[in-house]
Design a protein around this motif. Structure first.
Motif, PDB file in Angstrom:
ATOM      1  N   LYS A 180       0.832  -1.206   0.000  1.00  0.00           N
ATOM      2  CA  LYS A 180       0.000   0.000   0.000  1.00  0.00           C
ATOM      3  C   LYS A 180       0.864   1.253   0.000  1.00  0.00           C
ATOM      4  O   LYS A 180       0.562   2.225  -0.692  1.00  0.00           O
ATOM      5  N   LYS A 181       1.944   1.230   0.774  1.00  0.00           N
ATOM      6  CA  LYS A 181       2.848   2.382   0.825  1.00  0.00           C
ATOM      7  C   LYS A 181       3.504   2.621  -0.531  1.00  0.00           C
ATOM      8  O   LYS A 181       3.642   3.759  -0.969  1.00  0.00           O
ATOM      9  N   VAL A 182       3.910   1.545  -1.194  1.00  0.00           N
ATOM     10  CA  VAL A 182       4.552   1.685  -2.505  1.00  0.00           C
ATOM     11  C   VAL A 182       3.542   2.193  -3.530  1.00  0.00           C
ATOM     12  O   VAL A 182       3.857   3.064  -4.342  1.00  0.00           O
ATOM     13  N   VAL A 183       2.321   1.673  -3.475  1.00  0.00           N
ATOM     14  CA  VAL A 183       1.273   2.132  -4.401  1.00  0.00           C
ATOM     15  C   VAL A 183       1.007   3.619  -4.176  1.00  0.00           C
ATOM     16  O   VAL A 183       0.903   4.391  -5.139  1.00  0.00           O
ATOM     17  N   GLN A 184       0.931   4.034  -2.926  1.00  0.00           N
ATOM     18  CA  GLN A 184       0.696   5.455  -2.638  1.00  0.00           C
ATOM     19  C   GLN A 184       1.871   6.305  -3.103  1.00  0.00           C
ATOM     20  O   GLN A 184       1.691   7.380  -3.668  1.00  0.00           O
ATOM     21  N   ARG A 185       3.069   5.805  -2.893  1.00  0.00           N
ATOM     22  CA  ARG A 185       4.259   6.528  -3.338  1.00  0.00           C
ATOM     23  C   ARG A 185       4.251   6.676  -4.857  1.00  0.00           C
ATOM     24  O   ARG A 185       4.559   7.738  -5.386  1.00  0.00           O
ATOM     25  N   PHE A 186       3.866   5.605  -5.559  1.00  0.00           N
ATOM     26  CA  PHE A 186       3.770   5.661  -7.015  1.00  0.00           C
ATOM     27  C   PHE A 186       2.739   6.712  -7.434  1.00  0.00           C
ATOM     28  O   PHE A 186       3.002   7.535  -8.320  1.00  0.00           O
ATOM     29  N   LYS A 187       1.568   6.693  -6.797  1.00  0.00           N
ATOM     30  CA  LYS A 187       0.513   7.653  -7.127  1.00  0.00           C
ATOM     31  C   LYS A 187       0.996   9.082  -6.920  1.00  0.00           C
ATOM     32  O   LYS A 187       0.711   9.964  -7.741  1.00  0.00           O
ATOM     33  N   ASP A 188       1.747   9.314  -5.858  1.00  0.00           N
ATOM     34  CA  ASP A 188       2.269  10.661  -5.579  1.00  0.00           C
ATOM     35  C   ASP A 188       3.246  11.118  -6.662  1.00  0.00           C
ATOM     36  O   ASP A 188       3.190  12.265  -7.109  1.00  0.00           O
ATOM     37  N   ARG A 189       4.126  10.215  -7.079  1.00  0.00           N
ATOM     38  CA  ARG A 189       5.113  10.581  -8.108  1.00  0.00           C
ATOM     39  C   ARG A 189       4.429  10.825  -9.450  1.00  0.00           C
ATOM     40  O   ARG A 189       4.772  11.750 -10.174  1.00  0.00           O
ATOM     41  N   LEU A 190       3.450  10.002  -9.774  1.00  0.00           N
ATOM     42  CA  LEU A 190       2.712  10.175 -11.020  1.00  0.00           C
ATOM     43  C   LEU A 190       1.953  11.501 -11.007  1.00  0.00           C
ATOM     44  O   LEU A 190       1.980  12.254 -11.987  1.00  0.00           O
ATOM     45  N   ALA A 191       1.319  11.816  -9.904  1.00  0.00           N
ATOM     46  CA  ALA A 191       0.593  13.086  -9.787  1.00  0.00           C
ATOM     47  C   ALA A 191       1.545  14.264  -9.932  1.00  0.00           C
ATOM     48  O   ALA A 191       1.210  15.273 -10.561  1.00  0.00           O
ATOM     49  N   HIS A 192       2.746  14.125  -9.389  1.00  0.00           N
ATOM     50  CA  HIS A 192       3.754  15.184  -9.512  1.00  0.00           C
ATOM     51  C   HIS A 192       4.114  15.418 -10.981  1.00  0.00           C
ATOM     52  O   HIS A 192       4.200  16.558 -11.427  1.00  0.00           O
ATOM     53  N   LEU A 193       4.340  14.333 -11.712  1.00  0.00           N
ATOM     54  CA  LEU A 193       4.667  14.474 -13.134  1.00  0.00           C
ATOM     55  C   LEU A 193       3.499  15.061 -13.914  1.00  0.00           C
ATOM     56  O   LEU A 193       3.694  15.873 -14.813  1.00  0.00           O
ATOM     57  N   GLU A 194       2.304  14.637 -13.585  1.00  0.00           N
ATOM     58  CA  GLU A 194       1.120  15.120 -14.299  1.00  0.00           C
ATOM     59  C   GLU A 194       0.841  16.589 -14.004  1.00  0.00           C
ATOM     60  O   GLU A 194       0.278  17.288 -14.837  1.00  0.00           O
ATOM     61  N   SER A 195       1.243  17.068 -12.849  1.00  0.00           N
ATOM     62  CA  SER A 195       0.970  18.449 -12.482  1.00  0.00           C
ATOM     63  C   SER A 195       1.866  19.429 -13.231  1.00  0.00           C
ATOM     64  O   SER A 195       1.554  20.600 -13.339  1.00  0.00           O
TER      65      SER A 195
END
Length: 91
Positions: A6-21
């Motif tokens: 779950k932590k890795v999935v959340q970390r992935f989501k955060d990095r993806l959101a950063h790139l998308e922003s």
């Protein structure tokens, strides 16, 4: 799902959101490369995905921790010089 996954999935989501922003053109080739590799590893090996996310974060961490400079890859000219010395000895 395990807590670690779950932590890795959340970390992935955060990095993806950063790139998308950011503007798509400003995304580094290496950021995309490591995020893609993390995504590929995520279903089967969340630890490997976490390592790819570490690589994704490396540039930002290097700003925070200058001692990481020791992990800096050599420049193209440094590689050329070393190759020329090696090739000269082999020929």
């Amino acid at each position: 799902m395990s807590e670690e996954r779950k932590k890795v999935v959340q970390r992935f989501k955060d990095r993806l959101a950063h790139l998308e922003s950011e503007a798509v053109s400003s995304a580094s080739h290496w950021h995309l490369f490591h995020l893609h590799n993390a995504l590929n590893a995520l279903p089967d090996d969340h630890l490997a995905a976490d390592l790819h996310l570490d690589e994704f974060d490396r540039a930002d961490l290097a700003k925070e921790f200058p001692e990481m400079e020791a992990d800096r890859p050599p420049s193209a000219s440094e590689i050329r010089n070393r190759f020329d010395m090696l090739a000269g000895g082999l020929l």
